[in-house]
Write a protein that holds these residues in place. Structure first.
Motif: not given
Length: 474
Positions: A366-371, A447-457, A461-466
């Motif tokens: 899981x990630x601390x944000x939704x994609x 760190x990579x998880x947090x960086x992915x969330x920071x760089x996402x515009x 959002x729909x969520x990575x789980x979907x």
């Protein structure tokens, strides 16, 4: 008249080669045009689904042939002046006796393909699975009534073939209706599919039956004789119109091919605790249940040992039990719905178990944000590289990199720089795997998880789980 004599003189007998030939052709050719016998019996097998498939081609034929034969028999009753020869006998009793072989022919057109399909798949029928068959048999009786009356008011030589062809065309073409939608659902040719573990809800099969029965009752009332025939005709017509209007309003709220169904009725077999793993008993892969649970628990242990912060679910349930996503409960922290049967049956070097590990992976990380649930071809790729590097690193941990890369490579194909994105993902995941200690690898992962969330515009959002679930199911 004795039944044997009645049968010998009935048009249902001398037309039997025609409608039996139709049943044989459509069952052995059209019904197996897309799915061969081997593919059919390979499963997963669900009796309600097989009954629905078996009936798909035969509703229109059953109604059309019933109406044509009933029209012919009704015309013969009129021509032979049966009512004058036996004026004391009730009309309905004479009509029922004359139409019995015709109704039997209509029922046979529906019963034969269902019986052959159940023999082919070695499934036992259940009451709920046979609901569409019961509906069709009831509607056959309604068409027999309409046909008998038609034979009394029009020349049977013309009315019988024209009525049969018109009925077949009307019923078979309702599946092409999009505006309005209700003819799809009240015509008697069910336009709703049944997935594994589902059966038709009562409204789906009752509405067509009620419409056909009300129309037949109105037609019979106008044909009836007696001192109170006028009030009876008015009442039957009013009831018929009200039934049609209410049924049309109800069915207009249904989807194009999605009438009401009841899901989650397939039996499951479960083993173990924490997590308890359950698979569909008739899905075709339940004999591998112990192996599947071993892959689930082993993947969870490997991910936790690698530093992935995850919550072990209490139950991991086979998504096949709710095959369609619209009827399936959403996964929670305590209950996961994974495509266990679909993945265990997949062809692969380890018998599809990589797919099971892959499904566990997508629900564990899981990630601390939704994609976004979907990514367009013009989307920025920086956050995608970081997110997918994390997922690929975790995929290598559970030996699920092959299905993950197969899925993501297909997703990257929409980008002009797809090969470059894939190369960067592989490179970043490789750097994480090459770190010397477990603590460093875990730190890199977070760190990579947090960086992915920071760089996402910023965007809806729909969520990575979907997105991950879609990949697991495909």
């Amino acid at each position: 008249m004795k039944f044997r004599a009645l049968l010998r003189s009935s048009s249902a007998l001398w037309t039997a080669p025609v409608w039996c030939g139709i049943v044989a052709f459509y069952f052995f050719y059209a019904l197996h045009l897309h799915d061969s016998y081997e593919e059919v019996i390979a499963g997963p097998l669900w009796v309600a689904q097989q009954v629905a498939i078996a009936l798909e081609y035969f509703y229109a034929f059953a109604y059309a042939i019933t109406l044509g034969l009933a029209t012919w028999e009704g015309g013969r009753l009129k021509q032979d002046r049966v009512w004058d020869l036996a004026p004391s006998r009730a009309r309905w009793r004479v009509a029922v006796q004359a139409l019995a072989p015709t109704v039997g022919a209509g029922w046979a057109i529906l019963l034969l393909p269902v019986a052959m399909r159940l023999i082919e798949t070695r499934l036992l029928p259940t009451p709920t699975a046979l609901l569409p068959l019961a509906m069709g048999m009831g509607i056959v009786c309604a068409y027999a009534v309409v046909g008998c009356v038609l034979g009394h008011i029009a020349p049977r030589v013309i009315a019988a073939p024209v009525g049969a062809v018109a009925t077949f065309y009307m019923i078979s073409k309702t599946s092409a209706y999009s505006d309005p939608l209700w003819p799809r659902h009240v015509s008697g040719q069910l336009n709703t599919s049944v997935a594994f573990g589902e059966h038709y809800s009562a409204p789906t099969v009752l509405l067509p039956l009620l419409v056909a029965a009300s129309v037949a009752a109105a037609v019979a009332a106008w044909w009836s004789r007696g001192p109170r025939r006028l009030p009876l005709r008015i009442l039957a017509t009013a009831v018929g119109l009200a039934t049609l209007v209410l049924s049309a309003r109800t069915a207009s709220g249904w989807g194009v091919v999605d009438g009401p169904v009841s899901a989650g009725h397939a039996p499951a077999r479960c083993v173990g605790t924490a997590p308890r793993v359950c698979m569909a008993e008739t899905g075709g892969a339940v004999e591998r249940l112990d192996d599947v649970r071993a892959e689930v628990t082993g993947s969870l242990e490997k991910l936790r040992a690698a530093g992935v912060d995850l919550t072990v679910p209490s139950t991991v349930t086979d998504g096949l039990l709710y095959e369609r996503s619209r009827t399936r409960p959403r996964s929670t922290t305590s209950t996961w719905w994974l495509p266990l049967t679909a993945q265990a049956e997949a062809v692969g070097p380890d018998g599809g178990m990589a797919g099971v590990r892959y499904a566990v992976l997508l629900s564990s990380v899981t990630f601390p944000c939704s994609f976004p649930a979907t990514v367009t071809s013009d989307a920025p790729t920086a956050w995608i590289i970081n997110r997918d590097a994390v997922m690929l690193w975790a995929a290598y941990t559970v030996d699920a990199q092959t299905p993950y890369l197969r899925w993501r490579t297909g997703e990257y194909a929409q980008f002009a720089n797809g090969p470059e994105v894939l190369a960067k993902v592989r490179e970043r995941a490789g750097k994480g795997r090459a770190l010397p200690t477990a603590a460093q690898r875990t730190a890199w992962f977070e760190q990579e998880k947090a960086k992915a969330c920071r760089q996402m515009p910023k965007q809806p959002a729909g969520g990575h789980a979907a997105t991950g679930s879609q990949g697991a199911d495909s």
